[in-house]
Design an enzyme around this catalytic site. Structure first.
Site, PDB file in Angstrom:
ATOM      1  N   LYS A   6      17.252 -21.478  52.338  1.00  0.00           N
ATOM      2  CA  LYS A   6      16.601 -21.412  53.654  1.00  0.00           C
ATOM      3  C   LYS A   6      17.297 -21.482  54.669  1.00  0.00           C
ATOM      4  O   LYS A   6      17.769 -22.752  54.661  1.00  0.00           O
ATOM      5  CB  LYS A   6      15.279 -22.113  53.722  1.00  0.00           C
ATOM      6  CG  LYS A   6      14.210 -21.388  53.123  1.00  0.00           C
ATOM      7  CD  LYS A   6      12.861 -22.116  53.526  1.00  0.00           C
ATOM      8  CE  LYS A   6      11.757 -21.629  52.705  1.00  0.00           C
ATOM      9  NZ  LYS A   6      10.525 -22.597  53.156  1.00  0.00           N
ATOM     10  N   GLU A  18       9.515 -17.432  48.766  1.00  0.00           N
ATOM     11  CA  GLU A  18       8.147 -18.254  49.288  1.00  0.00           C
ATOM     12  C   GLU A  18       6.793 -17.241  49.434  1.00  0.00           C
ATOM     13  O   GLU A  18       6.396 -17.056  50.246  1.00  0.00           O
ATOM     14  CB  GLU A  18       8.351 -19.062  50.393  1.00  0.00           C
ATOM     15  CG  GLU A  18       7.052 -20.067  50.783  1.00  0.00           C
ATOM     16  CD  GLU A  18       7.584 -21.049  51.754  1.00  0.00           C
ATOM     17  OE1 GLU A  18       8.713 -21.427  51.868  1.00  0.00           O
ATOM     18  OE2 GLU A  18       6.535 -21.237  52.605  1.00  0.00           O
ATOM     19  N   HIS A  27       3.432 -30.825  54.793  1.00  0.00           N
ATOM     20  CA  HIS A  27       4.327 -30.409  55.811  1.00  0.00           C
ATOM     21  C   HIS A  27       3.454 -29.553  57.046  1.00  0.00           C
ATOM     22  O   HIS A  27       3.693 -29.357  58.141  1.00  0.00           O
ATOM     23  CB  HIS A  27       5.212 -29.074  55.536  1.00  0.00           C
ATOM     24  CG  HIS A  27       6.556 -29.986  54.940  1.00  0.00           C
ATOM     25  ND1 HIS A  27       6.443 -30.912  53.734  1.00  0.00           N
ATOM     26  CD2 HIS A  27       7.789 -29.829  55.323  1.00  0.00           C
ATOM     27  CE1 HIS A  27       7.585 -31.233  53.711  1.00  0.00           C
ATOM     28  NE2 HIS A  27       8.406 -30.912  54.113  1.00  0.00           N
ATOM     29  N   GLU A  34      11.137 -37.036  51.245  1.00  0.00           N
ATOM     30  CA  GLU A  34      11.050 -35.893  50.647  1.00  0.00           C
ATOM     31  C   GLU A  34      11.131 -35.976  49.245  1.00  0.00           C
ATOM     32  O   GLU A  34      10.879 -35.253  48.409  1.00  0.00           O
ATOM     33  CB  GLU A  34      12.379 -34.973  51.178  1.00  0.00           C
ATOM     34  CG  GLU A  34      12.145 -34.670  52.551  1.00  0.00           C
ATOM     35  CD  GLU A  34      11.237 -33.414  52.790  1.00  0.00           C
ATOM     36  OE1 GLU A  34      10.571 -33.054  52.036  1.00  0.00           O
ATOM     37  OE2 GLU A  34      11.547 -33.122  54.197  1.00  0.00           O
ATOM     38  N   HIS A  64       4.827 -30.835  60.562  1.00  0.00           N
ATOM     39  CA  HIS A  64       5.459 -29.626  61.499  1.00  0.00           C
ATOM     40  C   HIS A  64       4.551 -29.876  62.855  1.00  0.00           C
ATOM     41  O   HIS A  64       5.254 -29.494  63.777  1.00  0.00           O
ATOM     42  CB  HIS A  64       5.280 -28.458  61.073  1.00  0.00           C
ATOM     43  CG  HIS A  64       6.236 -28.085  59.900  1.00  0.00           C
ATOM     44  ND1 HIS A  64       6.199 -27.152  58.808  1.00  0.00           N
ATOM     45  CD2 HIS A  64       7.651 -28.588  59.525  1.00  0.00           C
ATOM     46  CE1 HIS A  64       7.349 -27.016  58.251  1.00  0.00           C
ATOM     47  NE2 HIS A  64       8.159 -27.866  58.568  1.00  0.00           N
ATOM     48  N   LYS A 101      13.360 -28.868  43.018  1.00  0.00           N
ATOM     49  CA  LYS A 101      13.547 -27.773  44.058  1.00  0.00           C
ATOM     50  C   LYS A 101      14.045 -26.434  43.215  1.00  0.00           C
ATOM     51  O   LYS A 101      13.763 -25.362  43.618  1.00  0.00           O
ATOM     52  CB  LYS A 101      14.462 -28.336  45.150  1.00  0.00           C
ATOM     53  CG  LYS A 101      14.621 -27.034  46.320  1.00  0.00           C
ATOM     54  CD  LYS A 101      14.360 -27.643  47.304  1.00  0.00           C
ATOM     55  CE  LYS A 101      14.238 -26.466  48.621  1.00  0.00           C
ATOM     56  NZ  LYS A 101      14.553 -26.626  49.993  1.00  0.00           N
ATOM     57  N   ARG A 111      27.966  -9.325  58.416  1.00  0.00           N
ATOM     58  CA  ARG A 111      26.720  -9.319  57.748  1.00  0.00           C
ATOM     59  C   ARG A 111      26.877  -9.800  56.269  1.00  0.00           C
ATOM     60  O   ARG A 111      26.290  -9.319  55.329  1.00  0.00           O
ATOM     61  CB  ARG A 111      26.719  -7.507  57.343  1.00  0.00           C
ATOM     62  CG  ARG A 111      26.619  -6.862  58.551  1.00  0.00           C
ATOM     63  CD  ARG A 111      25.933  -5.212  58.274  1.00  0.00           C
ATOM     64  NE  ARG A 111      25.731  -4.694  59.572  1.00  0.00           N
ATOM     65  CZ  ARG A 111      26.617  -3.786  59.986  1.00  0.00           C
ATOM     66  NH1 ARG A 111      27.713  -3.703  59.404  1.00  0.00           N
ATOM     67  NH2 ARG A 111      26.476  -3.233  61.098  1.00  0.00           N
ATOM     68  N   HIS A 165      12.071 -35.741  61.028  1.00  0.00           N
ATOM     69  CA  HIS A 165      11.358 -34.919  60.080  1.00  0.00           C
ATOM     70  C   HIS A 165      10.761 -35.660  58.878  1.00  0.00           C
ATOM     71  O   HIS A 165       9.443 -35.443  58.581  1.00  0.00           O
ATOM     72  CB  HIS A 165      12.121 -33.884  59.572  1.00  0.00           C
ATOM     73  CG  HIS A 165      11.751 -32.958  58.643  1.00  0.00           C
ATOM     74  ND1 HIS A 165      10.663 -31.915  58.930  1.00  0.00           N
ATOM     75  CD2 HIS A 165      11.752 -32.469  57.149  1.00  0.00           C
ATOM     76  CE1 HIS A 165      10.341 -31.339  57.715  1.00  0.00           C
ATOM     77  NE2 HIS A 165      11.122 -31.726  56.659  1.00  0.00           N
TER      78      HIS A 165
HETATM   79  N1  NAD Z   1      16.427 -25.260  54.857  1.00  0.00           N
HETATM   80  C1  NAD Z   1      15.595 -26.169  54.027  1.00  0.00           C
HETATM   81  O1  NAD Z   1      15.068 -25.613  53.104  1.00  0.00           O
HETATM   82  C2  NAD Z   1      15.243 -27.453  55.010  1.00  0.00           C
HETATM   83  C3  NAD Z   1      14.516 -28.158  54.364  1.00  0.00           C
HETATM   84  C4  NAD Z   1      13.968 -29.364  55.138  1.00  0.00           C
HETATM   85  C5  NAD Z   1      14.574 -29.709  56.535  1.00  0.00           C
HETATM   86  N2  NAD Z   1      15.188 -28.646  56.766  1.00  0.00           N
HETATM   87  C6  NAD Z   1      15.869 -28.724  58.142  1.00  0.00           C
HETATM   88  O2  NAD Z   1      16.730 -30.031  58.214  1.00  0.00           O
HETATM   89  C7  NAD Z   1      16.974 -30.721  59.441  1.00  0.00           C
HETATM   90  C8  NAD Z   1      16.818 -31.908  59.239  1.00  0.00           C
HETATM   91  O3  NAD Z   1      18.060 -32.580  58.434  1.00  0.00           O
HETATM   92  P1  NAD Z   1      18.524 -33.866  58.673  1.00  0.00           P
HETATM   93  O4  NAD Z   1      17.504 -35.012  58.635  1.00  0.00           O
HETATM   94  O5  NAD Z   1      19.575 -34.202  57.590  1.00  0.00           O
HETATM   95  O6  NAD Z   1      19.030 -34.081  60.153  1.00  0.00           O
HETATM   96  P2  NAD Z   1      20.382 -33.998  60.832  1.00  0.00           P
HETATM   97  O7  NAD Z   1      21.365 -33.053  60.311  1.00  0.00           O
HETATM   98  O8  NAD Z   1      20.111 -34.020  62.303  1.00  0.00           O
HETATM   99  O9  NAD Z   1      21.061 -35.626  60.447  1.00  0.00           O
HETATM  100  C9  NAD Z   1      20.416 -36.521  60.891  1.00  0.00           C
HETATM  101  C10 NAD Z   1      21.257 -37.476  61.848  1.00  0.00           C
HETATM  102  O10 NAD Z   1      22.249 -38.046  60.683  1.00  0.00           O
HETATM  103  C11 NAD Z   1      23.634 -37.862  60.736  1.00  0.00           C
HETATM  104  N3  NAD Z   1      24.128 -37.821  59.715  1.00  0.00           N
HETATM  105  C12 NAD Z   1      23.997 -37.122  58.599  1.00  0.00           C
HETATM  106  N4  NAD Z   1      24.688 -37.504  57.505  1.00  0.00           N
HETATM  107  C13 NAD Z   1      25.433 -38.616  57.905  1.00  0.00           C
HETATM  108  C14 NAD Z   1      26.183 -39.400  57.271  1.00  0.00           C
HETATM  109  N5  NAD Z   1      26.481 -39.226  55.929  1.00  0.00           N
HETATM  110  N6  NAD Z   1      26.596 -40.455  57.924  1.00  0.00           N
HETATM  111  C15 NAD Z   1      26.269 -40.883  59.291  1.00  0.00           C
HETATM  112  N7  NAD Z   1      25.579 -40.157  59.859  1.00  0.00           N
HETATM  113  C16 NAD Z   1      24.844 -38.875  59.430  1.00  0.00           C
HETATM  114  C17 NAD Z   1      23.704 -36.733  61.749  1.00  0.00           C
HETATM  115  O11 NAD Z   1      24.647 -36.475  62.590  1.00  0.00           O
HETATM  116  C18 NAD Z   1      22.205 -36.909  62.434  1.00  0.00           C
HETATM  117  O12 NAD Z   1      22.603 -37.528  63.681  1.00  0.00           O
HETATM  118  C19 NAD Z   1      15.677 -30.095  60.292  1.00  0.00           C
HETATM  119  O13 NAD Z   1      16.237 -29.107  61.159  1.00  0.00           O
HETATM  120  C20 NAD Z   1      14.792 -29.328  59.121  1.00  0.00           C
HETATM  121  O14 NAD Z   1      14.242 -28.249  59.773  1.00  0.00           O
HETATM  122  C21 NAD Z   1      15.783 -27.629  56.205  1.00  0.00           C
END
Ligand code: NAD
Length: 373
Positions: free
Chosen positions: A146, A240, A251, A188, A255, A230, A124, A269
């Protein structure tokens, strides 16, 4: 002398610092010492990032811990699933933890969202730290609490607001990030300029090449300014109810395109967000909210850096208008079945626009050359 930038996410007794700079991972003991009460830590990473960075992190924090355990999940969006959540929770429970155990999310947005949610539900509520490794995670997903996973019905539909205790954004970790992922994260950063800081957007127009080539001062400034914006929005509206939705500029389009593309890696994304930003400005121009010159600047910048700027240049995620709109209808911002968009009055000023009819968005898409059927 290395300058470490620090900003604070101001949420009363749940406030936490975001540290930005190079070499934070190898000095993690210095920043984590006060947080690791029980001296027990579980690092969770993915199968790409883990082999590169998990041992350096474990070595750095070993002097302040009695026990460091390491877990990995498969790299990619599919790890934001109930099955991976189940496995990670049980693996952590089998290690034998209590509420003072600290989880560390070492990875991109996928690992961060998953581990944050694990931390929210396990016992929890446990504590966690974000060490974001992708540019997208450093400027966006690691800040703001989030957390969540995807459901069959849609993306991020199972989740919780659960803030980390610390975010360590080590800009050196971006060196190993594939160029396409770096560019997707940059979208972003552009978003922050467009939604609330015209001077920052102008700075990006002049300095994008330094940011993307990871010039030390420029990447630190870009990450810091993004996190500052942010943090300010999250502090004002954590869950939100109002202005946090501004972070969704572009977005609603993005999305829907991602859903069409099935999250299979063909459309990142950030690429979907970039196209969504271009479309949000075009839609704002058509609604006579925003000057055409501003939309042209947005398109020029996205094209200059090599990002998609509209529907036609999306690498994947294209579908007939009705299919795109079906996905848009699932957006969490919609009210009483009517679409809600975040649009722009000008560069540096976004606003939430509810009550957009399907007919209006259909004719916009038709004007953009999207197939009607
Ligand atoms: N929580 C939030 O507020 C929020 C905001 C925006 C996006 N998101 C979420 O984030 C996710 C996308 O995040 P992302 O783009 O980081 O994707 P991800 O975590 O899949 O990373 C992208 C790719 O890069 C690789 N990678 C990451 N860092 C690396 C590094 N330093 N060196 C080599 N490879 C590396 C990962 O292994 C992966 O293959 C989505 O699921 C999205 O919904 C969440």
């Amino acid at each position: 002398m290395t300058v470490i930038e620090q900003i604070s996410v101001g949420l009363g007794d749940r406030s936490y610092p975001v540290l930005i700079g190079p070499d934070l991972l190898v000095m993690a003991d210095k920043y984590l010492a006060d947080l690791i009460v029980k001296k027990q830590v579980v690092i969770i990473s993915d199968t790409i990032i883990g082999p590169i960075y998990q041992n350096s992190l474990a070595k750095a924090i070993m002097p302040i811990c009695d026990r460091v355990e390491i877990l990995q999940v498969p790299a990619g969006e599919t790890s934001k699933s109930l099955s991976v959540l189940d496995k990670v929770c049980n693996d952590i429970l089998n290690i034998g933890i209590d509420r003072n155990t600290v989880l560390i999310a070492l990875g991109g947005g996928v690992v961060g969202d998953l581990v944050g949610f694990v931390s929210a539900v396990l016992l929890r509520g446990t504590q966690y730290i974000q060490i974001p490794t992708s540019l997208l995670a450093q400027v966006d997903s690691s800040v703001g609490g989030k957390t969540g996973i995807n459901a069959k019905a849609g993306k991020n539909l199972i989740g919780a607001f659960h803030q980390p205790k610390l975010v360590l954004a080590d800009t050196n970790l971006l060196i190993s990030l594939p160029k396409r992922e770096l560019l997707a994260g940059y979208a972003e950063i552009v978003k922050y300029g467009l939604l609330g800081d015209a001077n920052f957007f102008s700075w990006l127009e002049d300095n994008w090449s330094g940011v993307l080539s990871l010039d030390k001062d420029k990447i630190i400034y870009a990450v810091k300014r993004s996190c500052e914006m942010k943090a300010k929005i999250v502090a004002a509206d954590e869950t939100e109810k109002s202005m946090r939705a501004l972070l969704n500029l572009g977005h609603t389009f993005a999305h829907a395109f991602e859903a069409v593309a099935n999250y299979d890696g063909q459309l990142l994304h950030g690429e979907a967000v970039a196209a969504g930003l271009g479309l949000a400005f075009d839609f704002s121009v058509i609604r006579k909210m925003c000057a055409k010159e501003d939309a042209i600047r947005v398109h020029n910048h996205l094209l200059q850096v090599g990002l998609p700027d509209n529907y036609a240049s999306l690498p994947a995620g294209k579908a007939p208008i009705s299919v795109i709109i079906e996905h848009m209808k699932k957006d969490k911002k919609n009210i009483s079945g009517k679409l809600t968009f975040v649009l722009a009055n000008k560069i540096g000023s976004a606003c939430i626009v509810p009550n957009i009819s399907e007919e209006e968005i259909t004719s916009f898409f038709m004007a953009k050359g999207v197939n009607h059927v």
